[in-house]
Design an enzyme around this catalytic site. Structure first.
Site, short mmCIF file in Angstrom:
data_model
loop_
_atom_site.label_atom_id
_atom_site.label_comp_id
_atom_site.label_asym_id
_atom_site.label_seq_id
_atom_site.Cartn_x
_atom_site.Cartn_y
_atom_site.Cartn_z
N SER A 1 0.84 -1.20 0.00
CA SER A 1 0.00 0.00 0.00
C SER A 1 0.87 1.25 0.00
O SER A 1 2.09 1.17 0.07
CB SER A 1 -0.91 0.00 1.23
OG SER A 1 -0.13 0.27 2.38
N LYS A 2 0.19 2.37 -0.10
CA LYS A 2 0.84 3.69 -0.13
C LYS A 2 1.95 3.85 0.91
O LYS A 2 2.96 4.48 0.66
CB LYS A 2 -0.21 4.79 0.13
CG LYS A 2 -0.96 5.17 -1.11
CD LYS A 2 -0.25 6.33 -1.82
CE LYS A 2 -0.45 6.24 -3.31
NZ LYS A 2 0.76 6.30 -4.09
N ARG A 3 1.70 3.29 2.10
CA ARG A 3 2.69 3.55 3.14
C ARG A 3 4.02 2.85 2.85
O ARG A 3 5.02 3.09 3.50
CB ARG A 3 2.14 3.22 4.53
CG ARG A 3 2.09 1.76 4.84
CD ARG A 3 1.27 1.44 6.07
NE ARG A 3 0.89 0.06 6.02
CZ ARG A 3 1.67 -0.94 6.43
NH1 ARG A 3 2.85 -0.70 6.95
NH2 ARG A 3 1.27 -2.19 6.31
N GLU B 1 4.11 6.88 -10.72
CA GLU B 1 5.07 7.35 -9.71
C GLU B 1 6.48 6.82 -9.98
O GLU B 1 7.46 7.55 -9.84
CB GLU B 1 4.64 6.89 -8.31
CG GLU B 1 3.61 7.76 -7.65
CD GLU B 1 3.12 7.11 -6.37
OE1 GLU B 1 3.62 7.48 -5.30
OE2 GLU B 1 2.26 6.19 -6.45
#
Ligand code: GLU
Ligand code: ZN
Length: 501
Positions: free
Chosen positions: A253-255, A263
C-alpha cells in the site's frame, strides 16, 4: 492450434497500480509468447468511481511500459466496443434471456429490507446472504410491487446444494460450496451490470480463452462459472496469479512508498527495468538470470512457471535492477531517457541545443555507473551544467578548512592555465610532477580540485571530469573556490567556533 485470446480489464477508478501492471504484463507476455491476441477492455460500469482521467492514466502507463494491445481503446477491433459502458444493451439482452429461462429473476427488495434480513441472519448465526425472498413471486406480486414504485434488480438463481469447482491452471482444483453463494445481483436497478456478470458476458462475447488475473478474484470465479453454465457458454481457462506483498508481508500500500506505475516513472525508473522486475513477481525463468531483455522473457514465459505463493515487491531490488539498466543500455538511449529529467530540473532548456546534448552524452558516459535512477543521474551530472552548486560540508572541513588550502588552489589554478594541451593525460602528468616538486601526495592536489570543480568529494575520474569541463570553466570554478576559501570560509569557521563555545 487454438488461437489464444487474453485480456486486461481494468476498472478506471485510479492510477495503474503495479499489481495491475503485473496482471497486464502476464497477459501480454502470454499473448506474445503464443502469437495470440491481447485485448484491453475498460470496465467502467461503476459510474460513480470511473473517470476519464483514470482511463487516460491507465492507457498512458500501459503505453509507457510498452504493453501494446491488439484490440481495445483507440484502435478498436472486431469485438468492440471495448468500454463496458458502451455495451449495456448486451447485458440487458442476456439478462432478459436468463429471466425468460427461469435462471434469473427480478428482486424488488429495498435496501432496508435487505439490511433487516442480514440483521436477522446475524442474530441467528447464519451467513448473511440473500435468502431468496423474491424467488417465487407471482406475476401479480410483481405488478403490485412495480406499481408501488419499486425498481427491481435481477438476481441469478443459484442452486442451494452442490458445489462449483474452479479448475485453475495455477492453483489447481478449488472447490466452493454453492450454499455460500447466494442469489447474487447481475443487473442493478439502474440497469448497470455487476462486475461478475458483465465480465462473463464480455469474456464470452470477446472470445477470451484464458482469464489471467489477480488471486483476489478467485472467490468471484464460482459465481462467474455459474453464470457461464446458466448462459450455456463454454468455460474459458482460469489462471489466478499470486498476490503481491510488501517486504513486511503485509498488503502492498501507499505507506510502502510508490505503488503506481506513474510514480515509478516520475521517480526515474526505466520502463524496461520495471517490466523486467514485474515479470519476476510470481513468474520465474528456468535459469538463474534475473536481468533479462524483454525478448527473452517473451520467449521463456510460460504459465506453468507461475508460482502459487505470494510475490514480494522489494523496491530495493527494483532499484538495483534499474541501476543495472542505466549502466548497460546503449548510451544514446539513456541520454534520451534522462533528457526530460534534465529539462524538468532546469539544467537544459525545453529545446536542447546540440552542444547541450553532446555535454549530456559525455557526462552521462562518465557518471552513469553512479546512478540507480534517472533522478540520481540528473544529480550526478548536474555540475557539468551549472556552477551554482554548494560545496559539500564534509568536503569543506576536509579540504578547504586547512591553512594551506588557498595555496593549493592557487597552485592548481596555475597548473590549469599553464598545461599545454588540456586533456586527461597531460593533466594527470602535470599533477603528479607538481605534487612531487612540492613534496605532496597527488591526492593532496586532487581532492581540493574535485571539490572546487564539482562541489563534491566523490565522482568520476578527476582528469576526465576536467577535460570535459574544459580549461575556461575549470578556471572560473577554481577562482570561485579560492574566493570562498579566502573571503567566506574564515567568517563561517569563526561563527561556528563561537557557536560551540
Ligand atoms: N475490472 C476488474 C478489476 O479491475 C477485472 C477483473 C478481471 O480481470 O476479471 O479488478
Ligand atoms: Zn428480493
Amino acid at each position: 492450434m487454438e488461437k489464444i485470446r487474453v485480456r486486461f480489464a481494468p476498472s478506471p477508478t485510479g492510477k495503474l497500480h503495479v499489481g495491475g501492471a503485473r496482471t497486464a504484463l502476464f497477459n501480454w507476455l502470454w499473448a506474445r509468447h503464443t502469437g495470440g491476441t491481447f485485448v484491453l477492455r475498460i470496465e467502467d460500469t461503476d459510474t460513480e468511481r470511473s473517470t476519464q482521467a483514470s482511463v487516460d492514466q491507465i492507457i498512458s502507463s500501459l503505453s509507457w511500459l510498452g504493453l501494446d494491445w491488439d484490440e481495445g481503446p483507440k484502435i478498436g477491433g472486431e469485438y468492440g466496443p471495448y468500454f463496458q459502458s458502451q455495451r449495456l444493451h448486451h447485458y440487458e439482452e442476456k439478462a432478459q434471456e436468463l429471466i425468460d429461462k427461469g435462471a434469473a429473476y427480478l428482486c424488488y427488495c429495498t435496501p432496508e429490507e435487505l439490511e433487516a434480513e442480514r440483521e436477522r441472519a446475524r442474530r441467528q448465526g447464519r451467513a448473511p446472504g440473500y435468502t431468496g425472498r423474491c424467488r417465487n413471486l407471482t406475476e401479480k406480486d410483481r405488478v403490485q410491487l412495480a406499481a408501488a414504485g419499486r425498481e427491481p434488480v435481477v438476481r441469478l438463481r443459484v442452486p442451494a446444494e452442490g458445489e462449483t469447482v474452479v479448475d485453475d491452471l495455477i492453483r489447481g482444483r478449488v472447490v466452493f460450496k454453492n450454499n455460500i453463494l447466494d442469489d447474487f445481483v447481475i443487473l442493478k436497478s439502474n440497469g448497470m451490470p455487476t462486475y461478475n456478470y458483465a465480465c462473463v458476458i464480455d469474456d464470452h462475447a470477446m472470445n477470451i480463452t484464458h482469464i489471467m488475473r489477480a488471486e483476489e478474484h478467485l472467490s468471484n470465479t464460482p459465481r462467474q462459472i455459474l453464470l457461464y453454465e446458466a448462459l450455456g457458454y463454454e468455460l474459458p481457462r482460469f489462471a489466478h496469479v499470486p498476490m503481491i506483498l510488501a517486504p513486511d508481508r503485509s498488503k502492498l500500500s501507499k505507506r510502502h512508498g510508490a505503488t503506481s506505475v506513474e510514480e515509478f516513472r516520475h521517480r526515474g525508473y526505466l520502463s524496461k527495468a520495471l517490466v523486467n522486475f514485474l515479470s519476476l513477481l510470481g513468474w520465474s525463468p528456468e535459469g538463474t538470470d534475473e536481468i533479462m531483455p524483454l525478448d527473452r522473457i517473451v520467449a521463456e514465459f510460460s504459465l506453468d512457471r507461475i508460482a502459487k505463493t505470494a510475490a514480494v515487491f522489494d523496491v530495493k531490488k527494483l532499484t538495483w535492477m534499474n541501476g543495472n539498466y542505466i549502466r548497460e543500455l546503449p548510451l544514446a538511449e539513456i541520454v534520451t531517457e534522462v533528457l526530460p529529467f534534465m529539462q524538468k530540473h532546469g539544467f537544459i532548456g525545453a529545446k536542447a541545443t546540440p552542444a547541450e546534448l553532446e555535454l549530456l552524452t559525455k557526462s552521462v558516459k562518465l557518471t552513469r555507473d553512479r546512478a540507480k535512477t534517472l533522478e540520481e543521474l540528473v544529480d550526478v551530472v548536474s555540475y557539468f551544467f551549472s556552477a551554482e552548486f554548494q560545496f559539500e560540508e564534509k568536503g569543506v572541513q576536509k579540504h578547504f578548512a586547512s591553512a594551506g588550502a588557498a595555496v593549493i588552489l592557487e597552485t592548481v589554478k596555475n597548473l590549469v592555465s599553464s598545461v599545454t594541451s588540456f586533456d586527461q593525460q597531460a593533466l594527470e602528468e602535470l599533477y603528479r610532477a607538481r605534487a612531487k616538486e612540492l613534496g605532496l601526495k597527488p591526492a593532496q592536489l586532487i581532492h581540493p580540485t574535485r571539490l572546487a570543480l564539482s562541489g563534491r568529494t566523490i565522482g568520476p575520474g578527476l582528469f576526465e571530469l576536467m577535460e570535459l569541463l574544459g580549461r575556461d570553466q575549470c578556471l572560473v570554478r577554481l577562482e570561485r573556490a579560492l574566493k570562498f576559501v579566502q573571503d567566506e570560509l574564515p567568517a563561517q569557521l569563526a561563527a561556528a567556533e563561537k557557536g560551540t563555545e
